[in-house]
Design a protein around this motif. Structure first.
Motif, PDB file in Angstrom:
ATOM      1  N   LEU A 269      -0.685   7.289  -7.326  1.00  0.00           N
ATOM      2  CA  LEU A 269      -0.097   6.580  -8.463  1.00  0.00           C
ATOM      3  C   LEU A 269       0.620   7.522  -9.418  1.00  0.00           C
ATOM      4  CD1 LEU A 269       0.363   4.047 -10.180  1.00  0.00           C
ATOM      5  CD2 LEU A 269      -1.913   4.408 -11.178  1.00  0.00           C
ATOM      6  N   GLU A 270       0.014   8.644  -9.726  1.00  0.00           N
ATOM      7  CA  GLU A 270       0.645   9.582 -10.665  1.00  0.00           C
ATOM      8  C   GLU A 270       1.977  10.089 -10.126  1.00  0.00           C
ATOM      9  OE1 GLU A 270      -0.280  13.693 -13.166  1.00  0.00           O
ATOM     10  OE2 GLU A 270      -1.900  12.629 -12.128  1.00  0.00           O
ATOM     11  N   THR A 271       2.012  10.386  -8.830  1.00  0.00           N
ATOM     12  CA  THR A 271       3.262  10.824  -8.205  1.00  0.00           C
ATOM     13  C   THR A 271       4.306   9.722  -8.266  1.00  0.00           C
ATOM     14  OG1 THR A 271       2.094  12.310  -6.702  1.00  0.00           O
ATOM     15  CG2 THR A 271       4.311  11.629  -6.061  1.00  0.00           C
TER      16      THR A 271
ATOM     17  N   ASP B  27       7.845   9.870 -10.146  1.00  0.00           N
ATOM     18  CA  ASP B  27       9.109   9.662  -9.450  1.00  0.00           C
ATOM     19  C   ASP B  27       9.940   8.572 -10.135  1.00  0.00           C
ATOM     20  OD1 ASP B  27       8.407  11.570  -7.615  1.00  0.00           O
ATOM     21  OD2 ASP B  27       7.789  10.158  -6.063  1.00  0.00           O
ATOM     22  N   TYR B  28       9.269   7.497 -10.567  1.00  0.00           N
ATOM     23  CA  TYR B  28       9.967   6.429 -11.291  1.00  0.00           C
ATOM     24  C   TYR B  28      10.612   7.000 -12.554  1.00  0.00           C
ATOM     25  CZ  TYR B  28      10.818   2.005 -13.705  1.00  0.00           C
ATOM     26  OH  TYR B  28      11.413   0.950 -14.355  1.00  0.00           O
ATOM     27  N   LEU B  29       9.861   7.835 -13.255  1.00  0.00           N
ATOM     28  CA  LEU B  29      10.376   8.435 -14.480  1.00  0.00           C
ATOM     29  C   LEU B  29      11.584   9.315 -14.191  1.00  0.00           C
ATOM     30  CD1 LEU B  29       9.906   8.948 -17.540  1.00  0.00           C
ATOM     31  CD2 LEU B  29       8.406  10.827 -16.895  1.00  0.00           C
ATOM     32  N   GLU B  30      11.525  10.123 -13.137  1.00  0.00           N
ATOM     33  CA  GLU B  30      12.615  11.032 -12.805  1.00  0.00           C
ATOM     34  C   GLU B  30      13.879  10.283 -12.409  1.00  0.00           C
ATOM     35  OE1 GLU B  30      12.845  14.238 -13.044  1.00  0.00           O
ATOM     36  OE2 GLU B  30      10.778  14.758 -13.541  1.00  0.00           O
TER      37      GLU B  30
ATOM     38  N   ARG C  44      -0.301  13.620 -18.859  1.00  0.00           N
ATOM     39  CA  ARG C  44       0.319  14.678 -18.047  1.00  0.00           C
ATOM     40  C   ARG C  44       1.805  14.425 -17.822  1.00  0.00           C
ATOM     41  NH1 ARG C  44      -4.851  14.402 -15.405  1.00  0.00           N
ATOM     42  NH2 ARG C  44      -4.059  12.920 -13.834  1.00  0.00           N
ATOM     43  N   LEU C  45       2.255  13.192 -17.986  1.00  0.00           N
ATOM     44  CA  LEU C  45       3.678  12.887 -17.815  1.00  0.00           C
ATOM     45  C   LEU C  45       4.504  13.211 -19.061  1.00  0.00           C
ATOM     46  CD1 LEU C  45       3.595   9.464 -15.915  1.00  0.00           C
ATOM     47  CD2 LEU C  45       4.283  11.687 -15.005  1.00  0.00           C
ATOM     48  N   LYS C  46       3.848  13.498 -20.172  1.00  0.00           N
ATOM     49  CA  LYS C  46       4.568  13.747 -21.422  1.00  0.00           C
ATOM     50  C   LYS C  46       5.587  14.880 -21.313  1.00  0.00           C
ATOM     51  CE  LYS C  46       2.525  10.718 -24.223  1.00  0.00           C
ATOM     52  NZ  LYS C  46       1.818   9.919 -23.194  1.00  0.00           N
ATOM     53  N   PRO C  47       5.253  16.030 -20.718  1.00  0.00           N
ATOM     54  CA  PRO C  47       6.265  17.102 -20.615  1.00  0.00           C
ATOM     55  C   PRO C  47       7.491  16.674 -19.827  1.00  0.00           C
ATOM     56  CG  PRO C  47       4.059  17.980 -20.226  1.00  0.00           C
ATOM     57  CD  PRO C  47       3.923  16.496 -20.252  1.00  0.00           C
ATOM     58  N   ARG C  48       7.314  15.836 -18.824  1.00  0.00           N
ATOM     59  CA  ARG C  48       8.456  15.371 -18.028  1.00  0.00           C
ATOM     60  C   ARG C  48       9.320  14.418 -18.847  1.00  0.00           C
ATOM     61  NH1 ARG C  48       5.971  14.091 -12.092  1.00  0.00           N
ATOM     62  NH2 ARG C  48       8.184  13.926 -11.546  1.00  0.00           N
ATOM     63  N   MET C  49       8.702  13.600 -19.684  1.00  0.00           N
ATOM     64  CA  MET C  49       9.469  12.736 -20.584  1.00  0.00           C
ATOM     65  C   MET C  49      10.312  13.591 -21.528  1.00  0.00           C
ATOM     66  SD  MET C  49       6.779   9.760 -21.705  1.00  0.00           S
ATOM     67  CE  MET C  49       5.490   9.215 -20.586  1.00  0.00           C
ATOM     68  N   ALA C  50       9.695  14.611 -22.082  1.00  0.00           N
ATOM     69  CA  ALA C  50      10.415  15.485 -23.013  1.00  0.00           C
ATOM     70  C   ALA C  50      11.576  16.194 -22.317  1.00  0.00           C
ATOM     71  CB  ALA C  50       9.450  16.507 -23.613  1.00  0.00           C
TER      72      ALA C  50
ATOM     73  N   THR D 235       0.811  -1.233   0.000  1.00  0.00           N
ATOM     74  CA  THR D 235       0.000   0.000   0.000  1.00  0.00           C
ATOM     75  C   THR D 235       0.839   1.276   0.000  1.00  0.00           C
ATOM     76  OG1 THR D 235      -0.267   0.166   2.423  1.00  0.00           O
ATOM     77  CG2 THR D 235      -1.846  -1.221   1.230  1.00  0.00           C
ATOM     78  N   LEU D 236       2.094   1.166  -0.400  1.00  0.00           N
ATOM     79  CA  LEU D 236       2.901   2.370  -0.550  1.00  0.00           C
ATOM     80  C   LEU D 236       2.501   3.143  -1.809  1.00  0.00           C
ATOM     81  CD1 LEU D 236       6.394   1.001   0.518  1.00  0.00           C
ATOM     82  CD2 LEU D 236       5.000   2.671   1.743  1.00  0.00           C
TER      83      LEU D 236
END
Length: 242
Positions: A51-53, A57-60, A196-202, A44-45
């Protein structure tokens, strides 16, 4: 005019090839891995509320490293073949593997990389990809998915930035698919999260331009993710290999 038309057609084919290889449904076994996400949801972490956060974080963290090694694979494909390639191919993959301490996650990346490289070589017949497979077998290279995607992109001249972005998109889409099977999250909600994660990928892809896998210039600190990967084998019930 004919020359322009041929260039346009060639560019369209390369785009279609990239979309094909970046499809999260590509038959390389990506749907069987959660890279620690299953442990995080079981404890339950990670919940539908954060989930979005968690994915961000995984992406970063993991995404930052993978973007650098994906570029490394692309640039290696553009270099001279032969012994130089074999040595660089070994060191590229071995270095990425060493940065992934969780055994399950490391081996999952190797399994995906091996299947991806084999499929790409089968589809394209590219001699560099055949050489990469041979070197991997002969030297028991712990192939890593990001480096392999980059190598294939470079061999096929699919565009360095485009290849990195495609890898990040594919990775996040696979995690999103895993999350939907682990949590009560709807398709529309997940589609919105990925959008919403697309800008962070870019931004990550842009930042990776100035980093080099041998020279540093990138950081990653994801102890919770690594511990989750290490604890995954001890879960009483598992849906995923990793």
């Amino acid at each position: 005019m004919l020359h322009d038309a041929l260039n346009a057609a060639d560019g369209a084919i390369r785009l279609l090839q990239l979309l094909h290889l970046a499809d999260s449904a590509l038959p390389i076994g990506g749907q069987a891995h959660s890279f620690g996400l299953e442990t995080l949801t079981a404890t339950t972490l990670v919940t539908p509320l954060n989930l979005e956060t968690a994915l961000g974080d995984y992406l970063e963290e993991a995404g930052t490293v993978d973007a650098v090694f994906c570029r490394g694979g692309y640039r290696l494909a553009e270099g001279p073949p032969g012994a130089t390639f074999a040595d660089g191919w070994y060191r590229l993959n071995a270095t990425r593997a060493a940065l992934q301490p969780a055994r399950e996650s490391r081996e999952a990346s190797t399994a995906l990389a091996r299947r991806f490289l084999s499929l790409a070589q089968e589809l394209t017949g590219h001699p560099l990809l055949a050489q990469a497979l041979d070197v991997a077998r002969q030297q028991a290279i712990p192939l890593q998915h990001a480096a392999t995607v980059g190598l294939v992109g470079g061999a096929l001249s699919l565009g360095e930035d485009a290849t990195v972005l495609a890898y990040l998109q594919q990775s996040m889409a696979a995690l999103a698919s895993a999350a939907q099977r682990l949590l009560p999250v709807g398709q529309h909600q997940m589609a919105a999260i990925l959008w919403r994660l697309k800008p962070r990928m870019a931004a990550l892809a842009q930042a990776s331009r100035t980093a080099h896998w041998q020279q540093g210039g990138f950081t990653s600190f994801a102890p919770l993710l690594e511990v989750a990967g290490m604890r995954h084998p001890r879960l009483p019930v598992r849906l995923f290999i990793s």
